[in-house]
Design a protein around this motif. Structure first.
Motif, mmCIF file in Angstrom:
data_model
loop_
_atom_site.group_PDB
_atom_site.id
_atom_site.type_symbol
_atom_site.label_atom_id
_atom_site.label_comp_id
_atom_site.label_asym_id
_atom_site.label_seq_id
_atom_site.Cartn_x
_atom_site.Cartn_y
_atom_site.Cartn_z
ATOM 1 N N SER A 204 60.356 47.626 0.672
ATOM 2 C CA SER A 204 61.058 47.849 -0.589
ATOM 3 C C SER A 204 60.970 49.296 -1.057
ATOM 4 O O SER A 204 60.007 49.986 -0.782
ATOM 5 N N THR A 205 62.004 49.734 -1.783
ATOM 6 C CA THR A 205 62.010 51.078 -2.376
ATOM 7 C C THR A 205 61.748 51.021 -3.873
ATOM 8 O O THR A 205 62.046 51.956 -4.599
ATOM 9 N N LEU A 206 61.163 49.935 -4.338
ATOM 10 C CA LEU A 206 60.986 49.760 -5.776
ATOM 11 C C LEU A 206 60.070 50.815 -6.372
ATOM 12 O O LEU A 206 60.385 51.426 -7.388
ATOM 13 N N THR A 207 58.905 51.053 -5.752
ATOM 14 C CA THR A 207 57.956 52.014 -6.304
ATOM 15 C C THR A 207 58.513 53.426 -6.354
ATOM 16 O O THR A 207 58.467 54.076 -7.402
ATOM 17 N N PRO A 208 59.076 53.987 -5.256
ATOM 18 C CA PRO A 208 59.629 55.331 -5.367
ATOM 19 C C PRO A 208 60.787 55.421 -6.332
ATOM 20 O O PRO A 208 61.016 56.468 -6.938
ATOM 21 N N SER A 209 61.533 54.341 -6.501
ATOM 22 C CA SER A 209 62.631 54.376 -7.469
ATOM 23 C C SER A 209 62.095 54.455 -8.886
ATOM 24 O O SER A 209 62.626 55.176 -9.730
ATOM 25 N N GLY B 266 67.907 50.476 -5.706
ATOM 26 C CA GLY B 266 69.214 51.122 -5.748
ATOM 27 C C GLY B 266 69.757 51.224 -7.159
ATOM 28 O O GLY B 266 70.379 52.226 -7.535
ATOM 29 N N ILE B 267 69.514 50.194 -7.971
ATOM 30 C CA ILE B 267 69.987 50.198 -9.354
ATOM 31 C C ILE B 267 69.294 51.290 -10.160
ATOM 32 O O ILE B 267 69.937 52.056 -10.893
ATOM 33 N N VAL B 268 67.961 51.376 -10.026
ATOM 34 C CA VAL B 268 67.211 52.392 -10.764
ATOM 35 C C VAL B 268 67.636 53.793 -10.336
ATOM 36 O O VAL B 268 67.829 54.692 -11.165
ATOM 37 N N THR B 269 67.803 53.986 -9.026
ATOM 38 C CA THR B 269 68.232 55.296 -8.526
ATOM 39 C C THR B 269 69.605 55.663 -9.065
ATOM 40 O O THR B 269 69.840 56.783 -9.538
ATOM 41 N N ARG C 120 83.734 60.239 -11.343
ATOM 42 C CA ARG C 120 83.046 60.949 -10.262
ATOM 43 C C ARG C 120 81.549 60.670 -10.304
ATOM 44 O O ARG C 120 80.918 60.483 -9.251
ATOM 45 N N ALA C 121 80.966 60.602 -11.501
ATOM 46 C CA ALA C 121 79.537 60.315 -11.623
ATOM 47 C C ALA C 121 79.207 58.931 -11.088
ATOM 48 O O ALA C 121 78.144 58.725 -10.475
ATOM 49 N N GLU C 122 80.105 57.977 -11.305
ATOM 50 C CA GLU C 122 79.880 56.630 -10.783
ATOM 51 C C GLU C 122 79.781 56.637 -9.263
ATOM 52 O O GLU C 122 78.874 56.028 -8.679
ATOM 53 N N TRP C 123 80.700 57.323 -8.613
ATOM 54 C CA TRP C 123 80.703 57.353 -7.147
ATOM 55 C C TRP C 123 79.568 58.204 -6.600
ATOM 56 O O TRP C 123 78.986 57.872 -5.556
ATOM 57 N N TYR C 124 79.236 59.278 -7.288
ATOM 58 C CA TYR C 124 78.102 60.080 -6.851
ATOM 59 C C TYR C 124 76.800 59.293 -6.993
ATOM 60 O O TYR C 124 75.865 59.479 -6.204
ATOM 61 N N ALA C 125 76.720 58.432 -7.994
ATOM 62 C CA ALA C 125 75.536 57.588 -8.155
ATOM 63 C C ALA C 125 75.402 56.624 -6.988
ATOM 64 O O ALA C 125 74.293 56.363 -6.499
ATOM 65 N N VAL C 126 76.524 56.068 -6.538
ATOM 66 C CA VAL C 126 76.508 55.212 -5.347
ATOM 67 C C VAL C 126 75.994 56.006 -4.147
ATOM 68 O O VAL C 126 75.152 55.536 -3.370
ATOM 69 N N GLY C 127 76.515 57.223 -3.995
ATOM 70 C CA GLY C 127 76.087 58.061 -2.886
ATOM 71 C C GLY C 127 74.609 58.400 -2.951
ATOM 72 O O GLY C 127 73.924 58.434 -1.928
ATOM 73 N N ALA C 128 74.099 58.651 -4.163
ATOM 74 C CA ALA C 128 72.684 58.972 -4.322
ATOM 75 C C ALA C 128 71.814 57.785 -3.922
ATOM 76 O O ALA C 128 70.797 57.943 -3.230
ATOM 77 N N GLY D 166 73.670 50.661 -6.015
ATOM 78 C CA GLY D 166 74.243 51.894 -6.537
ATOM 79 C C GLY D 166 75.512 51.690 -7.340
ATOM 80 O O GLY D 166 75.930 52.591 -8.090
ATOM 81 N N PHE D 167 76.147 50.535 -7.217
ATOM 82 C CA PHE D 167 77.372 50.256 -7.971
ATOM 83 C C PHE D 167 77.084 49.754 -9.387
ATOM 84 O O PHE D 167 78.026 49.474 -10.137
ATOM 85 N N TRP D 168 75.817 49.643 -9.752
ATOM 86 C CA TRP D 168 75.473 49.082 -11.054
ATOM 87 C C TRP D 168 76.074 49.860 -12.230
ATOM 88 O O TRP D 168 76.649 49.245 -13.138
ATOM 89 N N PRO D 169 75.968 51.195 -12.278
ATOM 90 C CA PRO D 169 76.603 51.907 -13.403
ATOM 91 C C PRO D 169 78.105 51.653 -13.482
ATOM 92 O O PRO D 169 78.664 51.549 -14.581
ATOM 93 N N MET D 170 78.762 51.543 -12.346
ATOM 94 C CA MET D 170 80.191 51.274 -12.331
ATOM 95 C C MET D 170 80.480 49.897 -12.925
ATOM 96 O O MET D 170 81.416 49.721 -13.729
ATOM 97 N N LEU D 171 79.678 48.896 -12.546
ATOM 98 C CA LEU D 171 79.861 47.559 -13.091
ATOM 99 C C LEU D 171 79.635 47.554 -14.603
ATOM 100 O O LEU D 171 80.398 46.934 -15.351
#
Length: 343
Positions: A2-7, A137-140, A157-165, A197-202
């Motif tokens: 899991s990536t929970l801790t680093p996120s 992914g959501i936290v990131t 653009r920020a929404e898609w860049y967030a997915v990319g991040a 990563g799609f959470w902000p978009m949703l």
């Protein structure tokens, strides 16, 4: 893995950005020019804002809403450059700290030739770990979406860049896993983390998700994980899935018509949770197997409950909203049980 801790290591970064951005205030150029960051580089008179692509009415209190002071046409070019530089430097520091943490915690057993996961990933913890990747992914994405908007990027653009991040962070960790003798690159983990990563978009485009939250809780009810691993009991371990629960909290007012929508309190939510049953987990000490635990519980939207006026307080509550509030809980599976208070 899991990536929970680093996120969650990036939570402090999100808090910093949302505090500087002063969420919840009216959108006008004077507010932007008088922000602490802008005053350092600009003393010219403010101009009146004429356009924004994000309104306060479309941004509920449950979100950090850095959009309220980040409309691109209200930020000077020099301010954008400064904030972009701060965003990039903070990202480098955050990712560097994450790498050091993972090097000590996860990749301390040496390296082998690069390889993909051999299929164990779909048996490990009965896939409960995928919820950790999703939340990571959501936290990131939440963090970087706020950062991109704060730096003056358009909402779309920020929404898609967030997915990319989110995809970049997940892929970077999984690529490193590909050299680990215990793990291997898991495309499923990459996919789930990217999906988060799609959470902000949703949240920006769907009212139901705008009032929803994905949460995490940890209650060390058993030491079985540490006993099976043959290690000393710790306060917390990211791989201790039998003591973790992942939640989806939502407002039912969107599900039962306009009459309930008007009467239902904004702060009261319902929450569905999933965890891993300790009695059926890992009979061979390899972390595989285990039945799912399913929970239903009421929940509280902290921001809607307190409705803070101070931007920094709203930001803190937004961060705390990733943690499930302990509440009376009904366990549905694998055995029905009523918990007076479940953490």
């Amino acid at each position: 893995m899991s990536t929970l801790t680093p996120s969650f290591c990036r939570i402090g970064y999100l808090l910093l950005l949302t505090y500087i951005s002063a969420p919840g205030q009216a959108i006008d150029q004077s507010s932007v020019d008088n922000s602490p960051m802008t005053m350092q580089i600009s003393t010219q008179p403010a101009t009146t804002q004429t356009h924004t692509d994000f309104t306060e009415s479309s941004c509920p209190a449950s979100q950090a809403c850095v959009d309220t002071l980040a409309a691109p046409d209200t930020i000077r070019r020099s301010t954008r450059r400064l904030r972009t530089g701060l965003l990039l430097s903070s990202s480098v520091l955050s990712l560097g700290a994450t790498y050091v943490y993972l090097e000590k915690k996860w990749w301390s057993e040496g390296y082998t030739n690069f390889h993909l996961d051999d299929g164990r990933d779909f048996r490990y913890a009965s896939n409960i770990d995928k919820f950790g990747h999703l939340l990571g992914g959501i936290v990131t994405a939440d963090t970087y979406y706020g950062g991109f908007r704060w730096a003056g990027m358009t909402k779309q653009r920020a929404e898609w860049y967030a997915v990319g991040a989110a995809a970049f962070v997940q892929l970077s960790i999984e690529f490193k896993d590909g050299f680990s003798p215990r793990y291997g690159l898991s495309w499923a983990d990459v996919a789930v983390g990217t999906l988060g990563g799609f959470w902000p978009m949703l949240q920006n485009h769907a009212p139901f998700f705008r009032d929803s939250q994905v949460k995490f809780s940890y209650w060390q009810r058993t030491d079985k994980y540490y006993e099976h691993r043959g290690i000393k009991t710790q306060a917390f371990s990211i791989d201790d899935y039998i003591n973790q629960t992942y939640w989806f909290s939502f407002s039912p007012k969107y599900l039962f018509g306009s009459s309930l929508k008007q009467k239902w309190p904004d702060w009261l939510q319902l929450s569905a949770g999933v965890g891993l049953d300790a009695d059926t987990w890992s009979p061979t000490r390899n972390g595989e197997g285990g039945l799912w635990e399913i929970y239903l519980a009421p929940d509280i939207n902290l921001v809607e409950l307190f409705k803070p006026r101070k931007p920094w307080l709203k930001s803190i509550l937004h961060v705390l909203s990733y943690i499930k509030v302990p509440m009376p809980t009904l366990q549905i599976a694998p055995r029905p049980r009523l918990w007076g208070l479940y953490f």
